[in-house]
Structure formats: C-alpha cells, structure tokens
Design a protein around this motif. Sequence first.
Motif, PDB file in Angstrom:
ATOM      1  N   MET A   1      23.249 -84.511 -19.059  1.00  0.00           N
ATOM      2  CA  MET A   1      24.555 -85.057 -19.361  1.00  0.00           C
ATOM      3  C   MET A   1      24.531 -86.581 -19.269  1.00  0.00           C
ATOM      4  N   TRP A   2      23.934 -87.096 -18.176  1.00  0.00           N
ATOM      5  CA  TRP A   2      23.935 -88.549 -17.982  1.00  0.00           C
ATOM      6  C   TRP A   2      23.103 -89.264 -19.042  1.00  0.00           C
ATOM      7  N   GLN A   3      22.015 -88.640 -19.494  1.00  0.00           N
ATOM      8  CA  GLN A   3      21.212 -89.267 -20.555  1.00  0.00           C
ATOM      9  C   GLN A   3      22.014 -89.370 -21.851  1.00  0.00           C
ATOM     10  N   ASP A   4      22.750 -88.312 -22.188  1.00  0.00           N
ATOM     11  CA  ASP A   4      23.585 -88.338 -23.391  1.00  0.00           C
ATOM     12  C   ASP A   4      24.690 -89.383 -23.256  1.00  0.00           C
ATOM     13  N   PHE A   5      25.272 -89.475 -22.063  1.00  0.00           N
ATOM     14  CA  PHE A   5      26.323 -90.460 -21.802  1.00  0.00           C
ATOM     15  C   PHE A   5      25.769 -91.881 -21.902  1.00  0.00           C
ATOM     16  N   ALA A   6      24.591 -92.103 -21.333  1.00  0.00           N
ATOM     17  CA  ALA A   6      23.974 -93.434 -21.395  1.00  0.00           C
ATOM     18  C   ALA A   6      23.672 -93.817 -22.846  1.00  0.00           C
ATOM     19  N   GLN A   7      23.168 -92.864 -23.629  1.00  0.00           N
ATOM     20  CA  GLN A   7      22.865 -93.134 -25.037  1.00  0.00           C
ATOM     21  C   GLN A   7      24.139 -93.480 -25.805  1.00  0.00           C
ATOM     22  N   ALA A   8      25.195 -92.714 -25.603  1.00  0.00           N
ATOM     23  CA  ALA A   8      26.467 -92.982 -26.280  1.00  0.00           C
ATOM     24  C   ALA A   8      27.051 -94.317 -25.827  1.00  0.00           C
ATOM     25  N   GLY A   9      26.773 -94.708 -24.602  1.00  0.00           N
ATOM     26  CA  GLY A   9      27.266 -95.976 -24.069  1.00  0.00           C
ATOM     27  C   GLY A   9      26.680 -97.201 -24.741  1.00  0.00           C
ATOM     28  N   HIS A  10      25.521 -97.049 -25.380  1.00  0.00           N
ATOM     29  CA  HIS A  10      24.909 -98.196 -26.065  1.00  0.00           C
ATOM     30  C   HIS A  10      25.811 -98.735 -27.172  1.00  0.00           C
ATOM     31  N   THR A  11      26.654 -97.851 -27.734  1.00  0.00           N
ATOM     32  CA  THR A  11      27.608 -98.274 -28.766  1.00  0.00           C
ATOM     33  C   THR A  11      29.047 -97.903 -28.390  1.00  0.00           C
ATOM     34  N   SER A  12      29.243 -97.399 -27.182  1.00  0.00           N
ATOM     35  CA  SER A  12      30.551 -96.902 -26.714  1.00  0.00           C
ATOM     36  C   SER A  12      31.123 -95.868 -27.677  1.00  0.00           C
ATOM     37  N   ASP A  13      30.268 -94.931 -28.093  1.00  0.00           N
ATOM     38  CA  ASP A  13      30.656 -93.880 -29.033  1.00  0.00           C
ATOM     39  C   ASP A  13      31.311 -92.724 -28.294  1.00  0.00           C
ATOM     40  N   TRP A  14      32.632 -92.812 -28.130  1.00  0.00           N
ATOM     41  CA  TRP A  14      33.365 -91.787 -27.395  1.00  0.00           C
ATOM     42  C   TRP A  14      33.425 -90.460 -28.145  1.00  0.00           C
ATOM     43  N   GLN A  15      33.056 -90.459 -29.420  1.00  0.00           N
ATOM     44  CA  GLN A  15      33.085 -89.243 -30.235  1.00  0.00           C
ATOM     45  C   GLN A  15      31.701 -88.630 -30.426  1.00  0.00           C
ATOM     46  N   SER A  16      30.707 -89.109 -29.710  1.00  0.00           N
ATOM     47  CA  SER A  16      29.351 -88.591 -29.877  1.00  0.00           C
ATOM     48  C   SER A  16      29.307 -87.084 -29.629  1.00  0.00           C
ATOM     49  N   PRO A  17      28.773 -86.328 -30.589  1.00  0.00           N
ATOM     50  CA  PRO A  17      28.670 -84.882 -30.392  1.00  0.00           C
ATOM     51  C   PRO A  17      27.707 -84.520 -29.259  1.00  0.00           C
ATOM     52  N   GLN A  18      26.834 -85.436 -28.896  1.00  0.00           N
ATOM     53  CA  GLN A  18      25.883 -85.181 -27.817  1.00  0.00           C
ATOM     54  C   GLN A  18      26.573 -85.022 -26.464  1.00  0.00           C
ATOM     55  N   LEU A  19      27.749 -85.616 -26.298  1.00  0.00           N
ATOM     56  CA  LEU A  19      28.456 -85.553 -25.019  1.00  0.00           C
ATOM     57  C   LEU A  19      28.777 -84.116 -24.616  1.00  0.00           C
ATOM     58  N   GLY A  20      28.991 -83.248 -25.589  1.00  0.00           N
ATOM     59  CA  GLY A  20      29.350 -81.871 -25.318  1.00  0.00           C
ATOM     60  C   GLY A  20      28.181 -80.923 -25.127  1.00  0.00           C
ATOM     61  N   ARG A  21      26.959 -81.445 -25.156  1.00  0.00           N
ATOM     62  CA  ARG A  21      25.797 -80.563 -24.972  1.00  0.00           C
ATOM     63  C   ARG A  21      25.736 -79.987 -23.562  1.00  0.00           C
ATOM     64  N   TYR A  22      26.067 -80.803 -22.569  1.00  0.00           N
ATOM     65  CA  TYR A  22      25.938 -80.367 -21.176  1.00  0.00           C
ATOM     66  C   TYR A  22      27.209 -80.572 -20.374  1.00  0.00           C
ATOM     67  N   ALA A  23      28.297 -80.956 -21.023  1.00  0.00           N
ATOM     68  CA  ALA A  23      29.560 -81.191 -20.325  1.00  0.00           C
ATOM     69  C   ALA A  23      30.689 -80.485 -21.060  1.00  0.00           C
ATOM     70  N   THR A  24      31.671 -80.033 -20.287  1.00  0.00           N
ATOM     71  CA  THR A  24      32.849 -79.386 -20.849  1.00  0.00           C
ATOM     72  C   THR A  24      34.032 -79.683 -19.928  1.00  0.00           C
ATOM     73  N   GLY A  25      35.215 -79.338 -20.365  1.00  0.00           N
ATOM     74  CA  GLY A  25      36.402 -79.477 -19.528  1.00  0.00           C
ATOM     75  C   GLY A  25      36.654 -80.896 -19.055  1.00  0.00           C
ATOM     76  N   ILE A  26      36.997 -81.018 -17.785  1.00  0.00           N
ATOM     77  CA  ILE A  26      37.325 -82.321 -17.196  1.00  0.00           C
ATOM     78  C   ILE A  26      36.158 -83.295 -17.323  1.00  0.00           C
ATOM     79  N   ALA A  27      34.944 -82.800 -17.138  1.00  0.00           N
ATOM     80  CA  ALA A  27      33.773 -83.680 -17.231  1.00  0.00           C
ATOM     81  C   ALA A  27      33.667 -84.314 -18.619  1.00  0.00           C
ATOM     82  N   LEU A  28      33.792 -83.505 -19.659  1.00  0.00           N
ATOM     83  CA  LEU A  28      33.711 -84.017 -21.031  1.00  0.00           C
ATOM     84  C   LEU A  28      34.852 -84.970 -21.322  1.00  0.00           C
ATOM     85  N   THR A  29      36.043 -84.631 -20.880  1.00  0.00           N
ATOM     86  CA  THR A  29      37.200 -85.511 -21.068  1.00  0.00           C
ATOM     87  C   THR A  29      36.966 -86.864 -20.405  1.00  0.00           C
TER      88      THR A  29
END
Length: 124
Positions: A1-29
């Motif tokens: 989850m943190w690797q996907d979050f760090a990758q999305a953070g390089h461009t602040s892509d809050w819509q990255s589909p990768q965020l939902g690979r290992y997170a759901t619910g409150i964590a994904l939000t």
Amino acid sequence: MWQDFAQAGHTSDWQSPQLGRYATGIALTNLSRGLYADHYNGLVTKGEPVLSPRVTSADPADDPAKIVITDCGDSTHWLKYRTDNGQLADDKPGGHQLINAIVEKQVDGSWEVTDFGVHDVGTC
C-alpha cells in the motif's frame, strides 16, 4: 500500500487506480484525500518511506480475519516539495513514525488495509 501511495505522491495523483490494490474503506479514502490535498496545494512527494512492518495481533488467532500491523516507518527521505518552485515544503524533516494498520481478509480471500494511523515524527 505504501509503495503505491509513494508512487502516486510523485505527481499527487489522488485518482491512481494503484491506490486500491491493497487499501479499501477508510484507508483508501484517507490516501486519496491526502493526495488530493497535496494536488490542490501544489505539492508532490519525492522519495519513498523505509518500512519494516510486523504483525502484532491476529483475530482470531487460529484463523485470522483481521490483523494489526505495526511499523516504525522512516520518512527521512520521503518529503513534500512545492510544484511551483521545487523547494522543500515540509517545515519539519522526516523521521521515525509509529504506524498502525488494520488489515482485513476480504470476501475474495485477499487482504487489504482498511484503516491506519501514522503518528508524529519521533514516536518510535
């Protein structure tokens, strides 16, 4: 989850589909909201955290459906920068932070982070 979050953070892509690979619910939000706030404020995150997660509890112990993972994450080289001038935006340097995450078994048998808490620098 943190690797996907760090990758999305390089461009602040809050819509990255990768965020939902290992997170759901409150964590994904919370991941998406954090990245959206950074995007809105003209920030990106460079680098990656250093993590050493370990399972600290399992419920039920004999056939867990929920586990708690604890870590002392190091954000020393995972900092926010301004997109307009490239300057460091963090007013505090990174460091070691206590992280607790709840990970639950999903209907399909996969495990996903459902909630997490990241404490202040210096908490571990």
